[in-house]
Design a protein around this motif. Structure first.
Motif, PDB file in Angstrom:
ATOM      1  N   MET A  58       0.850  -1.306  -0.070  1.00  0.00           N
ATOM      2  CA  MET A  58       0.185   0.038  -0.086  1.00  0.00           C
ATOM      3  C   MET A  58       0.757   1.107  -0.146  1.00  0.00           C
ATOM      4  SD  MET A  58      -2.813   1.311   2.882  1.00  0.00           S
ATOM      5  CE  MET A  58      -1.603   1.270   4.495  1.00  0.00           C
ATOM      6  N   TYR A  59       1.636   1.440   0.872  1.00  0.00           N
ATOM      7  CA  TYR A  59       2.728   2.583   1.116  1.00  0.00           C
ATOM      8  C   TYR A  59       3.507   2.654  -0.335  1.00  0.00           C
ATOM      9  CZ  TYR A  59       1.557   3.329   5.913  1.00  0.00           C
ATOM     10  OH  TYR A  59       0.690   3.667   6.861  1.00  0.00           O
ATOM     11  N   ALA A  60       4.006   1.553  -1.033  1.00  0.00           N
ATOM     12  CA  ALA A  60       4.895   1.520  -2.091  1.00  0.00           C
ATOM     13  C   ALA A  60       3.928   2.072  -3.047  1.00  0.00           C
ATOM     14  CB  ALA A  60       5.365   0.278  -2.343  1.00  0.00           C
ATOM     15  N   ALA A  61       2.890   1.759  -3.416  1.00  0.00           N
ATOM     16  CA  ALA A  61       2.147   2.429  -4.177  1.00  0.00           C
ATOM     17  C   ALA A  61       1.368   3.637  -4.073  1.00  0.00           C
ATOM     18  CB  ALA A  61       0.925   1.176  -4.484  1.00  0.00           C
ATOM     19  N   ASP A  62       1.511   4.277  -2.841  1.00  0.00           N
ATOM     20  CA  ASP A  62       0.974   5.319  -2.320  1.00  0.00           C
ATOM     21  C   ASP A  62      -0.472   5.601  -2.321  1.00  0.00           C
ATOM     22  OD1 ASP A  62       3.092   7.404  -1.976  1.00  0.00           O
ATOM     23  OD2 ASP A  62       3.388   7.862  -3.998  1.00  0.00           O
ATOM     24  N   GLY A  63      -0.607   4.314  -1.828  1.00  0.00           N
ATOM     25  CA  GLY A  63      -2.482   4.111  -1.616  1.00  0.00           C
ATOM     26  C   GLY A  63      -2.961   4.328  -0.381  1.00  0.00           C
ATOM     27  N   VAL A  64      -4.109   4.541   0.015  1.00  0.00           N
ATOM     28  CA  VAL A  64      -4.764   4.661   1.519  1.00  0.00           C
ATOM     29  C   VAL A  64      -5.486   3.448   1.894  1.00  0.00           C
ATOM     30  CG1 VAL A  64      -5.025   7.142   1.040  1.00  0.00           C
ATOM     31  CG2 VAL A  64      -6.906   5.949   0.453  1.00  0.00           C
ATOM     32  N   GLY A  65      -5.222   2.492   1.123  1.00  0.00           N
ATOM     33  CA  GLY A  65      -6.066   1.104   1.751  1.00  0.00           C
ATOM     34  C   GLY A  65      -5.649   0.062   0.731  1.00  0.00           C
ATOM     35  N   LEU A  66      -5.715  -1.152   0.934  1.00  0.00           N
ATOM     36  CA  LEU A  66      -5.357  -2.234   0.054  1.00  0.00           C
ATOM     37  C   LEU A  66      -6.042  -3.592   0.964  1.00  0.00           C
ATOM     38  CD1 LEU A  66      -3.325  -2.894  -2.330  1.00  0.00           C
ATOM     39  CD2 LEU A  66      -2.288  -4.386  -0.409  1.00  0.00           C
ATOM     40  N   ALA A  67      -6.328  -4.144  -0.160  1.00  0.00           N
ATOM     41  CA  ALA A  67      -7.085  -5.582   0.282  1.00  0.00           C
ATOM     42  C   ALA A  67      -6.450  -6.985  -0.126  1.00  0.00           C
ATOM     43  CB  ALA A  67      -8.816  -5.855  -0.277  1.00  0.00           C
ATOM     44  N   ALA A  68      -6.403  -7.731   0.634  1.00  0.00           N
ATOM     45  CA  ALA A  68      -5.518  -8.886   0.394  1.00  0.00           C
ATOM     46  C   ALA A  68      -5.678  -9.532  -1.204  1.00  0.00           C
ATOM     47  CB  ALA A  68      -5.931 -10.079   1.400  1.00  0.00           C
ATOM     48  N   CYS A  69      -6.878  -9.433  -1.706  1.00  0.00           N
ATOM     49  CA  CYS A  69      -7.010  -9.985  -2.951  1.00  0.00           C
ATOM     50  C   CYS A  69      -6.104  -8.981  -3.981  1.00  0.00           C
ATOM     51  CB  CYS A  69      -8.642  -9.973  -3.579  1.00  0.00           C
ATOM     52  SG  CYS A  69      -9.486  -8.305  -3.570  1.00  0.00           S
ATOM     53  N   GLN A  70      -5.917  -7.876  -3.290  1.00  0.00           N
ATOM     54  CA  GLN A  70      -5.063  -7.005  -4.338  1.00  0.00           C
ATOM     55  C   GLN A  70      -3.572  -7.452  -4.406  1.00  0.00           C
ATOM     56  OE1 GLN A  70      -6.920  -3.126  -2.694  1.00  0.00           O
ATOM     57  NE2 GLN A  70      -6.522  -2.768  -4.755  1.00  0.00           N
ATOM     58  N   ILE A  71      -3.170  -8.414  -3.677  1.00  0.00           N
ATOM     59  CA  ILE A  71      -1.869  -9.044  -3.810  1.00  0.00           C
ATOM     60  C   ILE A  71      -2.196 -10.532  -4.092  1.00  0.00           C
ATOM     61  CG2 ILE A  71      -0.490  -7.173  -2.927  1.00  0.00           C
ATOM     62  CD1 ILE A  71      -0.139  -8.940  -0.522  1.00  0.00           C
ATOM     63  N   GLY A  72      -3.278 -10.812  -4.544  1.00  0.00           N
ATOM     64  CA  GLY A  72      -3.457 -11.981  -5.092  1.00  0.00           C
ATOM     65  C   GLY A  72      -3.828 -13.305  -4.139  1.00  0.00           C
ATOM     66  N   GLU A  73      -4.152 -12.839  -3.035  1.00  0.00           N
ATOM     67  CA  GLU A  73      -4.530 -13.652  -1.842  1.00  0.00           C
ATOM     68  C   GLU A  73      -6.016 -13.753  -1.573  1.00  0.00           C
ATOM     69  OE1 GLU A  73      -2.490 -15.518  -0.294  1.00  0.00           O
ATOM     70  OE2 GLU A  73      -0.464 -14.660  -0.974  1.00  0.00           O
ATOM     71  N   ASP A  74      -6.598 -14.942  -1.560  1.00  0.00           N
ATOM     72  CA  ASP A  74      -8.088 -15.162  -1.177  1.00  0.00           C
ATOM     73  C   ASP A  74      -8.446 -15.236   0.298  1.00  0.00           C
ATOM     74  OD1 ASP A  74     -10.712 -15.683  -1.272  1.00  0.00           O
ATOM     75  OD2 ASP A  74     -10.344 -17.576  -2.259  1.00  0.00           O
ATOM     76  N   VAL A  75      -8.306 -13.890   0.599  1.00  0.00           N
ATOM     77  CA  VAL A  75      -8.511 -13.647   2.312  1.00  0.00           C
ATOM     78  C   VAL A  75      -9.302 -12.417   2.517  1.00  0.00           C
ATOM     79  CG1 VAL A  75      -7.451 -13.327   4.427  1.00  0.00           C
ATOM     80  CG2 VAL A  75      -6.326 -14.682   2.600  1.00  0.00           C
ATOM     81  N   ALA A  76     -10.430 -12.459   3.410  1.00  0.00           N
ATOM     82  CA  ALA A  76     -11.151 -11.295   3.514  1.00  0.00           C
ATOM     83  C   ALA A  76     -10.511 -10.432   4.555  1.00  0.00           C
ATOM     84  CB  ALA A  76     -12.585 -11.611   3.895  1.00  0.00           C
ATOM     85  N   MET A  77      -9.591  -9.493   4.264  1.00  0.00           N
ATOM     86  CA  MET A  77      -8.923  -8.681   4.854  1.00  0.00           C
ATOM     87  C   MET A  77      -8.465  -7.429   4.359  1.00  0.00           C
ATOM     88  SD  MET A  77      -5.546  -9.296   7.408  1.00  0.00           S
ATOM     89  CE  MET A  77      -4.494 -10.102   6.223  1.00  0.00           C
ATOM     90  N   PHE A  78      -8.330  -6.288   4.921  1.00  0.00           N
ATOM     91  CA  PHE A  78      -7.809  -5.188   4.244  1.00  0.00           C
ATOM     92  C   PHE A  78      -7.030  -4.362   5.220  1.00  0.00           C
ATOM     93  CE2 PHE A  78     -12.169  -3.356   5.489  1.00  0.00           C
ATOM     94  CZ  PHE A  78     -11.812  -2.118   5.894  1.00  0.00           C
TER      95      PHE A  78
END
Ligand code: NI
Length: 197
Positions: A58-78
Motif C-alpha cells: 500500500m505504501y509503495a503504491a501511495d495508496g490509502v487502503g489495500l485488500a488482500a485480493c489485491q496482492i492475489g490472496e483469497d483472504v477477507a482482510m484489508f
C-alpha cells in the motif's frame, strides 16, 4: 507544513504491522478479485505476515487502503492509512469486515473522485454515503471497529467491497466506466506488470 503541525495519526486498535515486502498488485480481471474472499478463521503469524506485505505494498503504491485480493490472496482482510474530512489519518487492519452505512434521512451521498490500485492511473466521480463504519476482527482475532467521514468513509466502503469481490467500476455507469478505462489505458506504461515493486 512541518510534521509537528500535522494532527496525530489515530490507531485505535494499534499500529499497522511493519517489516513486510511490497508485492506486485493484482489487477481487475483477475478471478480472485471478482468473487467474495475466504473468511479469516485462523489468526496466526502467516496472517500477520500477509498483513505486513499488504501494508508495504500500500505504501509503495501511495495508496490509502489495500485488500488482500489485491496482492492475489483469497483472504477477507484489508489494511488502511487514510485521512478523514478533517485530514486526520486513521490506520488499521480489518478481517471479515462488515459495513454499516447511514439509512433514511441520515443517508447523504458524497460524490468525489475514486480510484483503485488494481486499476491504476484512473479516477472518476463515484457517489457513496458520506459516512461509514466497519466492524470485524484484528490480527489477534480481537473485535475492531472503525468509522469516519470524507475519504476514510469512501475507503472503508471501497476496501470492504474488495473483500466481497466488488470493484468500484462495478458501481459506475457505462459512460463513466468508459472514461475510467481511457485514463487507465493512457497511463498503462507507468504501471508495469510488477508495479509497485
Ligand atoms: Ni481498490
Amino acid at each position: 507544513m512541518s510534521q509537528s503541525d500535522e494532527p496525530p495519526v489515530l490507531a485505535p486498535h494499534g499500529p499497522l504491522p511493519r517489516g513486510g515486502s511490497a508485492r506486485p498488485i493484482t489487477r481487475w480481471g483477475t478471478e480472485v478479485m471478482h468473487r467474495p474472499q475466504q473468511p479469516v478463521t485462523v489468526f496466526d503469524d502467516a496472517l500477520r505476515a500477509l498483513a505486513a506485505d499488504m501494508v508495504a505494498t500500500m505504501y509503495a503504491a501511495d495508496g490509502v487502503g489495500l485488500a488482500a485480493c489485491q496482492i492475489g490472496e483469497d483472504v477477507a482482510m484489508f489494511v488502511f492509512d487514510c485521512p478523514d474530512a478533517t485530514g486526520r489519518r486513521t490506520v488499521g487492519v480489518v478481517c471479515n469486515p462488515r459495513l454499516t452505512l447511514p439509512e433514511g434521512r441520515e443517508r447523504q451521498l458524497d460524490e468525489d473522485l475514486e480510484g483503485c490500485l488494481s486499476y491504476p492511473g484512473a479516477f472518476v466521480d463515484c457517489a457513496r454515503p458520506d459516512w461509514a463504519a466497519v466492524e470485524g476482527e484484528g490480527l489477534d482475532g480481537e473485535p475492531v471497529r472503525f468509522e469516519g467521514d470524507g475519504l476514510l468513509a469512501r475507503c472503508l466502503q471501497h476496501e470492504t467491497d474488495h473483500t466481497l469481490g466488488t470493484v468500484f467500476g462495478d458501481r459506475l455507469s457505462t459512460k463513466l466506466r468508459k472514461k475510467l478505462r481511457k485514463q487507465h489505458d493512457a497511463a498503462a506504461a507507468e504501471f508495469g506488470e510488477h508495479w509497485p515493486t
